[in-house]
Design a protein around this motif. Structure first.
Motif, short mmCIF file in Angstrom:
data_model
loop_
_atom_site.label_atom_id
_atom_site.label_comp_id
_atom_site.label_asym_id
_atom_site.label_seq_id
_atom_site.Cartn_x
_atom_site.Cartn_y
_atom_site.Cartn_z
N LYS A 1 0.83 -1.20 0.00
CA LYS A 1 0.00 0.00 0.00
C LYS A 1 0.87 1.26 0.00
CE LYS A 1 -3.96 -2.16 2.29
NZ LYS A 1 -4.86 -2.15 3.47
N PHE A 2 1.96 1.22 0.76
CA PHE A 2 2.89 2.34 0.74
C PHE A 2 3.51 2.50 -0.65
CE2 PHE A 2 3.11 1.84 5.46
CZ PHE A 2 2.79 3.15 5.79
N ASP A 3 3.84 1.37 -1.27
CA ASP A 3 4.41 1.41 -2.62
C ASP A 3 3.42 2.01 -3.62
OD1 ASP A 3 6.78 0.29 -1.76
OD2 ASP A 3 6.20 -1.77 -2.29
N ASP A 4 2.16 1.60 -3.48
CA ASP A 4 1.12 2.15 -4.38
C ASP A 4 0.98 3.65 -4.19
OD1 ASP A 4 0.63 -0.38 -5.36
OD2 ASP A 4 -1.13 -0.74 -4.10
N ARG A 5 1.04 4.09 -2.95
CA ARG A 5 0.94 5.53 -2.68
C ARG A 5 2.14 6.27 -3.27
NH1 ARG A 5 -1.59 10.10 -2.63
NH2 ARG A 5 -0.66 11.65 -1.22
N ASN A 6 3.31 5.67 -3.18
CA ASN A 6 4.50 6.28 -3.74
C ASN A 6 4.40 6.42 -5.26
OD1 ASN A 6 7.29 7.25 -3.28
ND2 ASN A 6 7.84 5.48 -4.54
N LEU A 7 3.83 5.40 -5.90
CA LEU A 7 3.63 5.46 -7.35
C LEU A 7 2.67 6.58 -7.72
CD1 LEU A 7 3.44 1.67 -8.31
CD2 LEU A 7 5.27 3.28 -8.85
N LYS A 8 1.65 6.78 -6.89
CA LYS A 8 0.69 7.86 -7.16
C LYS A 8 1.37 9.23 -7.03
CE LYS A 8 -3.87 9.65 -5.98
NZ LYS A 8 -3.42 11.05 -6.10
N LEU B 1 8.17 20.22 -7.63
CA LEU B 1 9.25 19.58 -6.89
C LEU B 1 9.06 19.74 -5.39
CD1 LEU B 1 11.90 18.06 -7.01
CD2 LEU B 1 13.10 20.26 -7.14
N MET B 2 8.57 20.91 -4.97
CA MET B 2 8.34 21.15 -3.55
C MET B 2 7.28 20.19 -3.01
SD MET B 2 7.27 24.70 -1.62
CE MET B 2 5.67 24.76 -2.44
N ILE B 3 6.19 20.05 -3.77
CA ILE B 3 5.12 19.14 -3.35
C ILE B 3 5.60 17.69 -3.36
CG2 ILE B 3 2.86 18.22 -4.01
CD1 ILE B 3 2.15 21.00 -5.04
N PHE B 4 6.36 17.34 -4.39
CA PHE B 4 6.88 15.98 -4.50
C PHE B 4 7.76 15.64 -3.31
CE2 PHE B 4 10.26 13.10 -5.88
CZ PHE B 4 9.51 12.01 -6.29
N ASP B 5 8.69 16.53 -2.97
CA ASP B 5 9.59 16.30 -1.84
C ASP B 5 8.82 16.18 -0.53
OD1 ASP B 5 11.81 16.28 -3.43
OD2 ASP B 5 12.37 18.36 -3.04
N GLU B 6 7.84 17.06 -0.36
CA GLU B 6 7.04 17.05 0.87
C GLU B 6 6.26 15.75 1.01
OE1 GLU B 6 3.39 19.59 2.96
OE2 GLU B 6 4.44 20.39 1.19
N GLU B 7 5.62 15.32 -0.08
CA GLU B 7 4.80 14.11 -0.03
C GLU B 7 5.65 12.85 0.16
OE1 GLU B 7 1.43 13.76 -0.06
OE2 GLU B 7 1.42 15.93 0.18
N THR B 8 6.79 12.78 -0.53
CA THR B 8 7.64 11.59 -0.40
C THR B 8 8.25 11.50 0.99
OG1 THR B 8 9.45 12.83 -1.45
CG2 THR B 8 8.16 11.35 -2.84
N ASN B 9 8.64 12.63 1.56
CA ASN B 9 9.20 12.63 2.91
C ASN B 9 8.16 12.21 3.95
OD1 ASN B 9 11.81 13.39 2.20
ND2 ASN B 9 11.34 15.58 2.29
N LYS B 10 6.94 12.72 3.79
CA LYS B 10 5.87 12.33 4.71
C LYS B 10 5.58 10.84 4.60
CE LYS B 10 2.56 15.16 3.62
NZ LYS B 10 1.24 15.89 3.66
N LEU B 11 5.56 10.33 3.38
CA LEU B 11 5.29 8.92 3.16
C LEU B 11 6.39 8.05 3.77
CD1 LEU B 11 3.36 6.87 1.83
CD2 LEU B 11 4.83 6.96 -0.20
#
Length: 236
Positions: free
Chosen positions: A134-141, A159-169
């Motif tokens: 499920k974490f992997d699926d979220r990362n793909l999204k 890029l800012m949103i991407f970094d923020e979302e990946t770090n939170k995940l």
């Protein structure tokens, strides 16, 4: 973050003869739907090498039986050599333990179709792996959103949103892994997760997880490896 020990594979393989009729304390039985001919190996990792500990030739009968004398619960692999040049989806990882384990699967989807029963540790490991997917699926999204939003915002915003979302995940993934190991302190799976699934985690958190283990888990294969890792990190 997939690792499941396969990333430690080294091409060298030791093949151990398995003609003995001696009854093993772990017995693996099952079937491979659609398989007519091939060689099935029972494997484990020892001294950073993958080793064959038992094997059986399949010729017309898709049922099999393999075994090994296991001293501790740890990850083993069921590997199918089909002699067709295709090495994909030919290895099934499972958390082995003493007793009778049943593995049924299909030739075409060897790993993904595997149904495994008889190992309590594998049930726990499967629960963990299901959440990791499920974490992997979220990362793909997140990656997909980053790619597809290029017309709706600037590169800097994306890029800012991407970094923020990946770090939170990543934080959520590590936190889940830590909590899962704490909750399942009676299972060798918890030591496996703390050892291999959460690299670069602050050693004090891993130390807390280790200290929460039951004595059996502390003295297990993965428990001892985790203790060695913690001792090395503390020296540094």
């Amino acid at each position: 973050m997939k690792n499941y020990l396969l990333k430690f594979f080294i091409p060298s393989i030791f093949i151990i003869s398995c003609n003995s009729e001696e009854k093993k304390n772990m017995n693996i039985t099952g079937s491979i739907d659609g398989l007519k001919k091939g060689t099935l190996y029972l494997q484990k990792i020892s001294d950073s090498l993958i080793k064959n500990v038992d094997s059986i030739e399949i010729d017309g009968n898709n049922k099999f039986e393999l075994g090994h004398n296991i001293s501790d619960s740890e990850v083993y692999y069921l590997y199918l050599k089909k002699n067709d040049g295709d090495t994909l989806n030919d290895r099934i990882p499972f958390f082995a333990e003493k007793g009778d384990i049943i593995i049924n699967t299909r030739l075409a989807t060897f790993e993904s179709s595997a149904k495994i029963s008889g190992s309590n540790n594998h049930i726990i490991w499967q629960e963990y792996k299901d959440m990791m997917r499920k974490f992997d699926d979220r990362n793909l999204k997140i990656i997909n959103d980053y790619i597809n939003n290029k017309d709706n915002m600037t590169d800097k915003e994306r890029l800012m949103i991407f970094d923020e979302e990946t770090n939170k995940l990543l934080k959520r993934r590590y936190l889940y892994s830590l909590n899962f190991s704490m909750r399942n302190n009676f299972s060798e799976v918890s030591a496996f997760i703390a050892l291999y699934e959460i690299p670069n985690t602050n050693p004090k958190y891993i130390d807390s997880v280790y200290n929460n283990f039951t004595e059996n888990v502390k003295n297990s294969v993965y428990g001892n490896l985790l203790k060695q890792k913690l001792n090395l990190e503390n020296k540094n």
